[in-house]
Design an enzyme around this catalytic site. Structure first.
Site, PDB file in Angstrom:
ATOM      1  N   SER A  59       0.819  -1.213   0.000  1.00 58.92           N
ATOM      2  CA  SER A  59       0.000   0.000   0.000  1.00 58.92           C
ATOM      3  C   SER A  59       0.854   1.264   0.000  1.00 58.92           C
ATOM      4  CB  SER A  59      -0.912   0.028   1.227  1.00 58.92           C
ATOM      5  OG  SER A  59      -1.629  -1.172   1.319  1.00 58.92           O
TER       6      SER A  59
HETATM    7  N1  SAH Z   1      -0.722  -5.162   3.857  1.00 61.89           N
HETATM    8  C1  SAH Z   1       0.042  -5.481   2.661  1.00 61.89           C
HETATM    9  C2  SAH Z   1      -0.703  -5.092   1.392  1.00 61.89           C
HETATM   10  C3  SAH Z   1      -1.254  -6.314   0.830  1.00 61.89           C
HETATM   11  S1  SAH Z   1      -2.207  -6.234  -0.637  1.00 61.89           S
HETATM   12  C4  SAH Z   1       1.430  -4.915   2.711  1.00 61.89           C
HETATM   13  O1  SAH Z   1       1.770  -4.219   3.680  1.00 61.89           O
HETATM   14  O2  SAH Z   1       2.218  -5.194   1.797  1.00 61.89           O
HETATM   15  C5  SAH Z   1      -3.559  -7.245  -0.098  1.00 61.89           C
HETATM   16  C6  SAH Z   1      -3.244  -8.688   0.159  1.00 61.89           C
HETATM   17  O3  SAH Z   1      -4.463  -9.314   0.582  1.00 61.89           O
HETATM   18  C7  SAH Z   1      -2.786  -9.477  -1.057  1.00 61.89           C
HETATM   19  O4  SAH Z   1      -1.525 -10.022  -0.802  1.00 61.89           O
HETATM   20  C8  SAH Z   1      -3.848 -10.559  -1.221  1.00 61.89           C
HETATM   21  O5  SAH Z   1      -3.320 -11.801  -1.647  1.00 61.89           O
HETATM   22  C9  SAH Z   1      -4.422 -10.665   0.177  1.00 61.89           C
HETATM   23  N2  SAH Z   1      -5.780 -11.200   0.296  1.00 61.89           N
HETATM   24  C10 SAH Z   1      -6.841 -11.028  -0.521  1.00 61.89           C
HETATM   25  N3  SAH Z   1      -7.929 -11.688  -0.025  1.00 61.89           N
HETATM   26  C11 SAH Z   1      -7.545 -12.263   1.150  1.00 61.89           C
HETATM   27  C12 SAH Z   1      -8.216 -13.051   2.131  1.00 61.89           C
HETATM   28  N4  SAH Z   1      -9.522 -13.369   2.017  1.00 61.89           N
HETATM   29  N5  SAH Z   1      -7.502 -13.463   3.209  1.00 61.89           N
HETATM   30  C13 SAH Z   1      -6.194 -13.153   3.341  1.00 61.89           C
HETATM   31  N6  SAH Z   1      -5.500 -12.408   2.439  1.00 61.89           N
HETATM   32  C14 SAH Z   1      -6.175 -11.968   1.360  1.00 61.89           C
END
Ligand code: SAH
Length: 212
Positions: A59
């Site tokens: 993000s």
């Molecule tokens: N917080 C992260 C940003 C991640 S982007 C950082 O600091 O880098 C969002 C993430 O959510 C992705 O990696 C995606 O694979 C994950 N995601 C999507 N749906 C999900 C679910 N139901 N449970 C767990 N992770 C999920």
């Protein structure tokens, strides 16, 4: 510009919107360049989201700051993160809370995050591969929950994992644009606060969207 000066400049920019000094301080210390691919390390302190593996993104620093500030962490909380991705947000949370439980549906991302977080010496972060059900019920209740992927609505199963007095921050909208919603669970019901527009990759599975 070297990374050190770029980081200082970023924190000065964030200080216009983020008022919580502890959040700014932590964002000035956690090395974001270690959470992005080598090819984009030079841009680690630009105020932009960056691509990571599996078509996902780390993000934008401003949104990390806004979401973290909204969780009102005092230091003794157990926090759940849905969407570990790179592990950067988990590191920020681990500096401000007692324990972080983070779930990720892509094994490769979960393993990458575990590796960098252990290299940095974090001992208060658990990363799990997401199951069928949203969140991580086994360790509920949580004092704070952060969802870093966009959902169509606030999933009731997550609200159920939130302690009374707990805060949940989650992007809610379409797969392409959302509003950042803060939900506070009170004894007598829920309070909803809209923190403004944002754009996240979609939450997939129960409580989220069907597929990518
Ligand atoms: N917080 C992260 C940003 C991640 S982007 C950082 O600091 O880098 C969002 C993430 O959510 C992705 O990696 C995606 O694979 C994950 N995601 C999507 N749906 C999900 C679910 N139901 N449970 C767990 N992770 C999920």
């Amino acid at each position: 510009m070297d990374l050190e000066s770029a980081r200082a400049r970023l924190i000065r920019q964030l200080a216009h919107e983020i008022k919580d000094k502890k959040v700014l301080d932590v964002m000035g210390r956690v090395p974001r360049e270690l959470f992005v691919p080598l090819s984009s390390q030079h841009a680690a302190y630009e105020n932009v989201p960056l691509p990571i593996d599996m078509g996902q993104t780390i993000s934008q620093p401003l949104i990390v700051g806004v979401m973290t500030e909204a969780l009102d962490l005092k230091g003794n909380e157990k926090v759940l993160e849905v969407g570990t991705g790179s592990g950067y947000q988990a590191a920020i949370l681990a500096e401000l809370a007692r324990k972080v439980v983070s779930v990720e549906r892509h094994r490769k991302l979960a393993e990458g995050a575990r590796k960098v977080l252990s290299l940095l010496g974090y001992r208060n972060i658990e990363i799990h591969i997401a199951g069928e059900k949203i969140g991580w019920e086994k360790e509920a209740l949580y004092d704070a929950i952060i969802v870093t992927a966009g959902a169509p609505s606030v999933p009731q199963d997550l609200v159920d994992q939130l302690a009374i007095g707990g805060r949940l921050v989650i992007p809610v909208g379409t797969p392409f644009e959302q509003d950042l919603i803060k939900v506070v669970r009170r004894k007598d019901g829920m309070e909803h606060i809209n923190l403004g527009p944002c754009r996240f990759v979609p939450l997939i599975g129960e409580g989220g969207w069907k597929r990518e």
